[in-house]
Motif scaffolding. Structure first.
Motif, mmCIF file in Angstrom:
data_model
loop_
_atom_site.group_PDB
_atom_site.id
_atom_site.type_symbol
_atom_site.label_atom_id
_atom_site.label_comp_id
_atom_site.label_asym_id
_atom_site.label_seq_id
_atom_site.Cartn_x
_atom_site.Cartn_y
_atom_site.Cartn_z
ATOM 1 N N TRP A 318 8.437 -2.082 -0.065
ATOM 2 C CA TRP A 318 7.635 -3.063 -0.474
ATOM 3 C C TRP A 318 6.470 -3.323 0.069
ATOM 4 N N ASP A 319 7.058 -3.365 1.609
ATOM 5 C CA ASP A 319 6.154 -4.058 2.610
ATOM 6 C C ASP A 319 5.159 -2.720 3.018
ATOM 7 N N LEU A 320 5.653 -1.728 2.742
ATOM 8 C CA LEU A 320 4.532 -0.516 3.032
ATOM 9 C C LEU A 320 3.777 -0.408 1.787
ATOM 10 N N PHE A 321 4.211 -0.490 0.715
ATOM 11 C CA PHE A 321 3.375 -0.568 -0.559
ATOM 12 C C PHE A 321 2.286 -1.554 -0.489
ATOM 13 N N ASP A 323 1.139 -3.325 2.203
ATOM 14 C CA ASP A 323 0.338 -3.135 3.083
ATOM 15 C C ASP A 323 -0.811 -2.134 2.765
ATOM 16 N N THR A 324 -0.287 -1.122 1.977
ATOM 17 C CA THR A 324 -1.323 0.074 1.433
ATOM 18 C C THR A 324 -2.186 -0.461 0.609
ATOM 19 N N VAL A 330 -1.900 -6.981 -4.801
ATOM 20 C CA VAL A 330 -0.737 -7.145 -5.227
ATOM 21 C C VAL A 330 -0.184 -8.570 -5.313
ATOM 22 N N ASP A 331 -0.489 -9.517 -4.755
ATOM 23 C CA ASP A 331 -0.353 -10.824 -4.617
ATOM 24 C C ASP A 331 -0.786 -11.712 -5.920
ATOM 25 N N LYS A 332 -1.641 -10.980 -6.683
ATOM 26 C CA LYS A 332 -2.206 -11.653 -7.975
ATOM 27 C C LYS A 332 -1.103 -11.924 -8.869
ATOM 28 N N ALA A 352 5.566 9.197 -1.515
ATOM 29 C CA ALA A 352 5.378 8.777 -2.823
ATOM 30 C C ALA A 352 4.560 7.244 -2.758
ATOM 31 N N ILE A 353 5.033 6.473 -1.902
ATOM 32 C CA ILE A 353 4.477 4.880 -1.782
ATOM 33 C C ILE A 353 3.201 5.092 -1.579
ATOM 34 N N VAL A 354 2.690 5.626 -0.544
ATOM 35 C CA VAL A 354 1.415 5.770 0.098
ATOM 36 C C VAL A 354 0.334 6.298 -1.033
ATOM 37 N N THR A 355 1.012 7.487 -1.703
ATOM 38 C CA THR A 355 0.006 8.138 -2.591
ATOM 39 C C THR A 355 -0.221 7.428 -3.904
#
Length: 805
Positions: A318-321, A323-324, A330-332, A352-355
């Protein structure tokens, strides 16, 4: 008494002489006031000329990445200081002196005049001393950058990685282990982790040298050797693998502590063939670190310690997602919960997360909900079985979110190339044109711009990667495998790649519309290759050898045919049924008589024989009335172009004729053909011997891109050449007189459009430069200039200049 008088007279005389010397010296300063001032000004001009010449060499060396010698930098600073500070004081005093009179107001102030003359004389000596200062060298090659400095910024810190990195660093610094491996599934971040490890080890100075090579599925030993040699600053000039291996091993044995990183290893490597220690150990203090997706490979490579890289935890993912994508998205309130579930569906795989995070970006809520629905389709599969499928589903989603069919099509074309291949963007263009893309754009050069724009889009979505080769891209193997799977699911799927090992001597029937075959060598030939729906066929061989004509039968729908490194002795039979072919690439090939293909392939729009051995461009080529691009780059055995053949190509837009040894002096008919083409050509590359070859009334009004080399007939080298198809316009003119340039209409037109102008041994060079543009200001003696023209670089290599220097 007379004796005393004599002594007194002598003393007075001597005192008189002593007093007269300084008086005479002072009068000299007054008498030579104008001379001293003028000498100072002349020496200033001489120093400025020398400074301009040195600055020209300094600027050229800096553009070439060289470091400027400190004494040269200091000299330039001294010159600036003298000109800006010391000389200004003298000039200011001179101006004051002109307005300052003695008490009666009629004569100059002699005291002030004396002081100024003395200063000018001293300043002239200082200027001469600066001007005559010698330098052993102006610059020196820049040191090789550290490997870590070539990587992007550091990775985000994760607890699941930190402990592994700490232990790996400890083991690499210690004396116990010599071979260490990192393994894990594709996309888990092994390469990223290795790069961060290299940065840490370089900062700690744990090794004298660190080198890295990317291996991939099918090891290319020559390429592996080259990558290691490059990072060590070693030029491998032996022809055989064994010879290069000896060079590499000798270099490694001279390094006290070295870390060799072999990334993406799929099969056991032959260390001896590469040039690495093969006895299981390097010399004391040196280590080998490699990564692999297969733990068994790690054991076969005699790894003494294997570190398995896990997927990220739910919190780390989740942290990586977050940040990307960006916290502002995502905080909406309406996105946050959906985003967390989408991140969970990525199953902790960094790629996969970054993509998928990049694919979603600033999309609306309904797009996020749709993405989650698509990802959940695989949620019933157990985690262990779903890991590879999770990558597939995420990249498939990124592919679907491209929203541009041309970009998707281009990505499919990239899948036709081998893994870790430097994919030429120009080949993507030529394949796309052959398949009927970009027809709405008209000119090919506009389609080329579109292709490069699409490639940039795909790189920003992380579906394509940068390459170290000019105007090439790479494709991550996970992305490539996924896109191939997507295509193969479709009926008559577009982009499917086969290794040639799947072809035996039996009959094959394939219904795919695009196939790429890669051969190490051709041991057997199929009886028949049935491809009724094939529109694109690409064949690579690692070494040139003949291929059976059976490969080319039953392909009546084929529109694009790309062949590299093949031997095709007979051209008639293979191409007899390919009457729908629009793009034909016979590059690096050994071919027979090519006239027969022109009788059959009347729909050809793109034809390339680049780096092939053709000896004649026959008159039959003129029958290709739809041909838009003809590429003869480095067809250095070409000796004959039939008269009228080029003039017959009424739709030709681009001609690439950079060929060595071509006897232009005997080819007047070809130049006449070129003149008839000149109004329609948009892109031209040509290397000719002598400016007199160009007809004086030849015009190139409509050229958009050009790379034209007018070289000395006594040399074979083209000299300064383009690095890619988007490279700035080049005009190189060698060994001509000013009047030859002035009298040539085509050269005059090209001068005004040139972005890189390379003039070599041009007589009366200053006249050329003055006539380029009204705003040009040239110091012909030292090659200084200013201009408002679009020229980005300006190269002056004149025998006159060197003599003056």
């Amino acid at each position: 008494m007379e004796f005393l008088v004599a002594i007194g007279t002598g003393i007075v005389s001597k005192l008189g002489e002593m007093l007269m010397d300084p008086v005479t010296s002072q009068f000299k300063h007054l008498i030579h006031y104008e001379k001293n001032i003028n000498k100072m000004k002349n020496e200033l001009n001489n120093l400025k000329d020398r400074k301009g010449a040195i600055e020209g060499m300094v600027d050229a060396d800096r553009r070439n990445g060289r470091h400027i010698a400190p004494n040269v930098e200091h000299w330039l600073y001294q010159v600036d200081n003298v000109v800006e500070n010391e000389l200004h004081k003298v000039y200011d005093d001179e101006l004051v002196n002109k307005n300052k009179k003695c008490l009666n107001g009629l004569c100059p102030n002699l005291v002030f005049r004396y002081s100024l003359s003395k200063k000018a004389g001293k300043m002239a000596q200082d200027l001469v001393s600066l001007k005559e200062q010698k330098f052993e060298f102006i610059s020196y090659p820049a040191p090789l950058p550290t490997l870590g400095s070539t990587f992007t910024e550091g990775i985000k810190s994760f607890a699941s990685r930190d402990s592994i990195m700490t232990e790996v660093v400890e083991k690499l610094k210690g004396d116990e282990l010599h071979r260490i491996s990192l393994c894990g599934m594709g996309g888990v971040g092994k390469t990223t982790l290795v790069k961060e490890l290299i940065k840490i080890l370089e900062a700690d100075k744990a090794f004298d040298e660190i080198s890295m090579a990317i291996v991939s599925q099918v090891p290319d030993y020559r390429k592996i050797q080259g990558q290691i040699g490059d990072t060590l600053g070693l030029k491998l000039d032996k022809e055989t693998l064994q010879g290069r291996a000896s060079q590499l091993l000798e270099r490694l044995n001279k390094i006290n502590k070295v870390l060799l990183v072999l990334d993406d290893v799929w099969t056991e490597l032959d260390f001896e063939l590469i040039g690495l220690p093969s006895n299981g150990h390097c010399q004391k203090g040196s280590k080998i670190l490699f990564t692999s997706r297969n733990e068994d490979v790690c054991h076969r490579m005699r790894s003494q310690r294997n570190f398995t890289i896990p997927v990220l935890s739910k919190e780390e993912a989740w942290d990586l997602f977050r940040d990307t994508v960006g916290g502002h998205v995502v905080d909406k309130a309406e996105i946050h919960n959906i985003a967390q579930e989408v991140a969970n569906e990525c199953r902790g795989l960094p790629i996969a997360i970054v993509t998928i995070a990049k694919a979603l970006g600033n999309k609306e809520k309904h797009v996020w909900e749709d993405a989650l629905d698509q990802l959940r389709k695989s949620s019933l599969i157990s985690f262990s079985d779903m890991q590879e499928y999770s990558i597939y589903s995420c990249i498939e989603l990124s592919y679907n979110f491209l929203g541009n069919e041309e970009a998707k099509f281009l990505l499919l074309l990239c899948c036709l190339f081998p893994e870790d291949f430097d994919i030429p963007i120009e080949v993507l263009l030529r394949y796309g044109v052959g398949l009927g893309l970009f027809k709405d754009l008209g000119a090919l050069w506009k389609a080329r711009n579109r292709v490069h724009t699409l490639v940039d889009t795909l790189k920003k979505r992380f579906l394509l990667l940068d390459s170290n080769e000019e105007e090439c891209v790479k494709m991550h193997d996970v992305v490539r495998d996924t896109v191939v799977t997507i295509a193969s699911k479709e009926e008559h799927g577009f982009a499917v790649k086969y290794d040639a090992g799947q072809i035996g001597s039996k009959e094959f029937t394939w219904h795919h519309s695009a196939i790429s075959l890669v051969f190490d060598e051709i041991k057997t030939h199929p009886k028949s290759l049935q491809c009724p729906n094939l529109r694109l066929l690409q064949i690579f061989l690692k070494r040139r050898e003949p291929i059976s004509e059976n490969f080319f039968h039953n392909m009546s729908k084929l529109m694009v045919f790309g062949i590299s490194n093949l031997c095709i002795p007979s051209m008639s039979s293979p191409f007899r049924s390919l009457n729908n072919l629009c793009t034909l690439r016979l590059e690096d090939c050994q071919v027979g008589d090519i006239s027969v293909i022109c009788n059959e392939l009347r729909k050809l729009e793109v034809l390339s024989f680049a780096h092939s051995n053709i000896k004649e461009l026959p008159v039959e080529i003129g029958k290709l009335c739809l041909l838009r691009l003809l590429d003869l780059t480095e067809c250095n055995e070409l000796d004959q172009i039939s008269p009228g053949v080029l003039a017959s190509l009424s739709n030709l837009e681009e001609l690439y004729l950079r060929v060595r040894n071509f006897h232009w002096e005997e080819k007047n008919s070809i130049l006449a053909d070129l003149k008839s083409l000149s109004h329609q050509l948009k892109v031209l590359e040509i290397s000719i011997t002598g400016i007199h070859i160009f007809p004086k009334d030849l015009e190139f009004k409509n050229l958009v891109k050009f790379w034209i080399y007018v070289r000395d007939p006594t040399t074979l080298s083209h000299g300064f050449v383009r690095r890619g198809y988007l490279h700035p316009n080049i005009l190189k003119v060698n060994s001509v007189y000013h009047k030859d340039i002035k009298e040539n209409v085509a050269i005059q037109q090209l001068l005004k459009k040139s972005e890189i102008l390379n003039l070599v041994n041009v007589k009366q060079l200053e006249n050329v430069l003055y006539e380029l543009d009204e705003e040009v200001i040239v110091s012909a003696q030292f090659g200084q200039f200013k201009r408002d023209m679009p020229c980005q670089e300006f190269h002056l290599y004149s025998s006159m200049l060197w003599q003056l220097e």
